[in-house]
Every structure is written in structure tokens, then in C-alpha cells.
Design a protein around this motif. Structure first.
Motif, short mmCIF file in Angstrom:
data_model
loop_
_atom_site.label_atom_id
_atom_site.label_comp_id
_atom_site.label_asym_id
_atom_site.label_seq_id
_atom_site.Cartn_x
_atom_site.Cartn_y
_atom_site.Cartn_z
N SER A 198 0.85 -1.19 0.00
CA SER A 198 0.00 0.00 0.00
C SER A 198 0.88 1.24 0.00
O SER A 198 2.08 1.17 0.32
CB SER A 198 -0.93 0.02 1.22
OG SER A 198 -0.18 0.02 2.43
N ALA A 199 0.28 2.37 -0.37
CA ALA A 199 1.01 3.64 -0.44
C ALA A 199 0.43 4.61 0.57
O ALA A 199 -0.78 4.71 0.74
CB ALA A 199 0.92 4.22 -1.84
N GLN A 200 1.33 5.31 1.27
CA GLN A 200 0.93 6.34 2.24
C GLN A 200 1.58 7.67 1.87
O GLN A 200 2.78 7.69 1.64
CB GLN A 200 1.34 5.93 3.67
CG GLN A 200 0.73 4.63 4.15
CD GLN A 200 -0.76 4.72 4.29
OE1 GLN A 200 -1.31 5.81 4.55
NE2 GLN A 200 -1.46 3.59 4.12
N PRO A 201 0.83 8.75 1.75
CA PRO A 201 -0.59 8.86 2.07
C PRO A 201 -1.51 8.38 0.95
O PRO A 201 -2.69 8.17 1.18
CB PRO A 201 -0.77 10.36 2.30
CG PRO A 201 0.27 10.99 1.43
CD PRO A 201 1.45 10.07 1.45
N SER A 202 -1.00 8.19 -0.28
CA SER A 202 -1.87 7.84 -1.40
C SER A 202 -1.00 7.35 -2.55
O SER A 202 0.17 7.76 -2.67
CB SER A 202 -2.69 9.06 -1.83
OG SER A 202 -3.32 8.84 -3.08
N PRO A 203 -1.54 6.48 -3.42
CA PRO A 203 -0.78 6.08 -4.60
C PRO A 203 -0.74 7.15 -5.69
O PRO A 203 -0.06 6.97 -6.70
CB PRO A 203 -1.53 4.82 -5.09
CG PRO A 203 -2.91 5.00 -4.59
CD PRO A 203 -2.81 5.72 -3.28
N VAL A 204 -1.46 8.22 -5.48
CA VAL A 204 -1.38 9.37 -6.40
C VAL A 204 -0.71 10.50 -5.63
O VAL A 204 -1.22 10.97 -4.61
CB VAL A 204 -2.78 9.81 -6.88
CG1 VAL A 204 -2.65 11.02 -7.80
CG2 VAL A 204 -3.47 8.66 -7.59
N VAL A 205 0.46 10.95 -6.11
CA VAL A 205 1.25 11.91 -5.36
C VAL A 205 1.79 12.98 -6.31
O VAL A 205 2.11 12.69 -7.46
CB VAL A 205 2.41 11.19 -4.62
CG1 VAL A 205 3.31 10.47 -5.60
CG2 VAL A 205 3.20 12.14 -3.73
N VAL A 211 6.39 9.96 -0.55
CA VAL A 211 5.41 8.88 -0.40
C VAL A 211 6.15 7.67 0.15
O VAL A 211 7.36 7.50 -0.08
CB VAL A 211 4.74 8.54 -1.76
CG1 VAL A 211 5.75 7.99 -2.75
CG2 VAL A 211 3.60 7.56 -1.56
N LEU A 288 1.87 3.47 -8.89
CA LEU A 288 2.16 4.78 -8.31
C LEU A 288 2.07 5.82 -9.42
O LEU A 288 2.77 5.72 -10.43
CB LEU A 288 3.53 4.79 -7.67
CG LEU A 288 3.93 6.06 -6.92
CD1 LEU A 288 3.05 6.25 -5.69
CD2 LEU A 288 5.41 6.03 -6.52
N SER A 291 1.75 13.09 -10.29
CA SER A 291 1.05 14.13 -11.04
C SER A 291 1.88 15.39 -11.09
O SER A 291 2.79 15.60 -10.28
CB SER A 291 -0.30 14.42 -10.37
OG SER A 291 -0.09 14.94 -9.06
#
Length: 292
Positions: A198-205, A211, A288, A291
């Protein structure tokens, strides 16, 4: 019923071995026997799983134990528990332990663990660390050299994974064991065990931010390995954190500040500390996205 904590195989000199007698509610008196000899009964109001601490453990604590339950105002005892053999290790030189075809095997095959000694033993014992079950034991029919016994795990499954040690003993002192062999870790591949990623905080960074990719498993304690699909970089390796989180081992792979080159599909793998080159099945892929 009667059980031993931390294990029915205990090293000589360890501080305390606890025997716990389990009974239905309503009993307030419990007795422990060793080799058919009665110890002092214990009166424990309101407890139906009393502890009998033994120790510091020495050779005199080896033996066959049973427990009984009863009522303080009655001379009638329950039937005995099933016998529990307490084995005290450390009396003789350690044997060796090896695996055929090897300690890392696919699910469903047969593996044999061979315990051997240069000194005379007529009985060998195989124990998986952390197991409350009594060790497997084999008594040799032919006590001429070489002194060795073969234990078969067939067919292997995830239940066989773990660290094994073997011991030798003589039938004249059946509850006194040798020092343990060096540990042998059996790794079963292709059996569940895939970690999650999993990715923290999000897989969109956003570009320039940090990350972390978290790899977790409830079967392997590390090290963990992170691999980016299609990338030329070598896998990253990380030891598990010292403490479990929600019953699972975890390793954190920090990435950042990220750039577009960090975008892509990642998978992680688990392994054991003894055989870090033997990996679990991969986690599900994690994409991952960077952006900006």
C-alpha cells in the motif's frame, strides 16, 4: 487438559516453566502429578486455568506430568489430564540437522529432515520452535553407528513452515535431551503468504512530495523486497520493523521527493531472515502515479 508455556521442551537453567491446568468452571482445587507422584494440591478460588510454575529448570524437572481438578470440600478428583512430557535440553553435545532435497521446497512435495550425532543416542526428537505440540521422536532399531534418524514431512504445506531443531537422548534418561541442533528453517514456497503493498498517504502523489510504500505480511518477518516492474534498478531491501502492527510484520520503503521517474507499477515480496534469497509470491501490483 494440561499445557506448558513457553514450550514442553525447555533448556536447563531457564528461569520458569509454567504448567497450566485447564478445567471447566466450578473447580477450585488442582493437583499436579509427576511420574505418578502427587505434588501438593493448590487451592485457587475462582480460577479454572491455574498455573503451576516450575524453575529455575534443571534436570530434575524432566518427566511425565498430569493434572487433576476437584472441589475443596470433596475428596473426589476428576479423571487425569492426558500426560504431558517435559523434556529438559542441554545435557549432551548437540546433533546436526539437515533437509533433503533442501530447506526450501514447493507445496505438496515430501521433505525429510535428518538428525545425526557423532555420539551415541538411541532416540532423536524433532521440534518446531514456538509450537506447543510435543516433539516428534524416533527410537533407533539399530543403535550401531551412524547414529541418525530421518523425519518425513509429507506432503508439505504452510503448516510445516518454521524453524526446526533436533535433539538426541538415551532411553535410560528419556526426559533429558542434548543441546539443540543449529536451527533449520523450512520455507514452503507457493503457499499463500503473498504480502500486501500500500502507499501512504496515497498512490497518487504530486511531483516533489514524499510517499512511502508499506509491505506487510502475517507469515514472513522479513527482510522485504520492493521491485518496480520494467525498471533497471535492483530491488530494494528492507528489514521488518521490530514490532508487529495489527498482527502483521511491516517494512516501510520511503520514496521522495518523487519525480516522474518514480511512477510505475510496484510489487513487494517477503522472505525469511535465514533464507533471504527465497522469496514469497509477489503482492498484488500497486501503480504509483506522479502528477504535475
Amino acid at each position: 487438559s494440561l499445557s506448558a508455556q513457553p514450550s514442553p521442551v525447555v533448556a536447563s537453567g531457564e528461569n520458569v516453566l509454567t504448567l497450566q491446568c485447564h478445567a471447566e468452571a466450578g473447580f477450585d482445587t488442582f493437583a499436579l502429578t509427576k511420574n505418578e507422584g502427587l505434588t501438593h494440591p493448590q487451592h485457587l478460588d475462582g480460577q479454572h486455568s491455574p498455573d503451576f510454575p516450575l524453575g529455575p529448570v534443571n534436570r530434575t524437572h524432566g518427566g511425565r506430568y498430569r493434572c487433576y481438578s476437584g472441589h475443596q470440600l470433596s475428596s473426589v478428583w476428576s479423571a487425569p489430564s492426558a500426560p504431558l512430557d517435559i523434556l529438559v535440553a542441554g545435557m549432551y553435545r548437540k546433533p546436526s540437522l539437515s533437509a533433503q532435497p533442501g530447506p526450501s521446497v514447493p507445496r505438496g512435495v515430501n521433505v525429510t529432515l535428518q538428525c545425526g550425532s557423532e555420539i551415541w543416542f538411541d532416540t532423536f526428537h524433532l521440534h518446531r520452535e514456538g509450537s506447543l505440540d510435543p516433539p516428534q521422536h524416533l527410537r533407533l532399531q539399530d543403535t550401531s553407528a551412524p547414529f541418525q534418524a530421518t523425519f518425513t514431512l509429507s506432503p508439505v504445506s504452510s503448516a510445516h513452515q518454521g524453524t526446526y531443531r533436533c535433539y538426541g537422548s538415551n532411553s535410560t534418561s528419556p526426559y533429558l535431551l542434548s543441546q539443540p541442533s543449529d536451527p533449520l528453517e523450512v520455507v514452503v514456497s507457493g503457499v499463500g503468504g503473498a504480502p500486501s503493498l500500500s502507499a501512504q498517504p496515497s498512490p497518487v502523489v504530486a511531483s516533489g512530495e514524499n510517499v512511502s510504500l508499506s509491505c506487510t505480511s502475517n507469515l514472513t518477518s522479513g527482510p522485504f523486497h520492493l521491485l518496480k516492474e520494467g525498471g533497471a534498478d535492483l530491488p530494494r531491501h528492507m528489514e521488518a520493523e521490530p514490532r508487529m502492527h495489527a498482527g502483521r510484520w511491516r517494512a516501510i520503503f520511503p520514496l521522495g521527493p518523487v519525480s516522474t521517474s518514480h511512477g510505475g507499477t510496484y510489487r513487494c515480496y517477503g522472505s525469511s531472515s535465514s533464507y533471504s534469497n527465497v522469496w514469497s509470491p509477489p503482492s498484488d501490483p500497486l501503480e504509483l502515479v506522479v502528477s504535475g
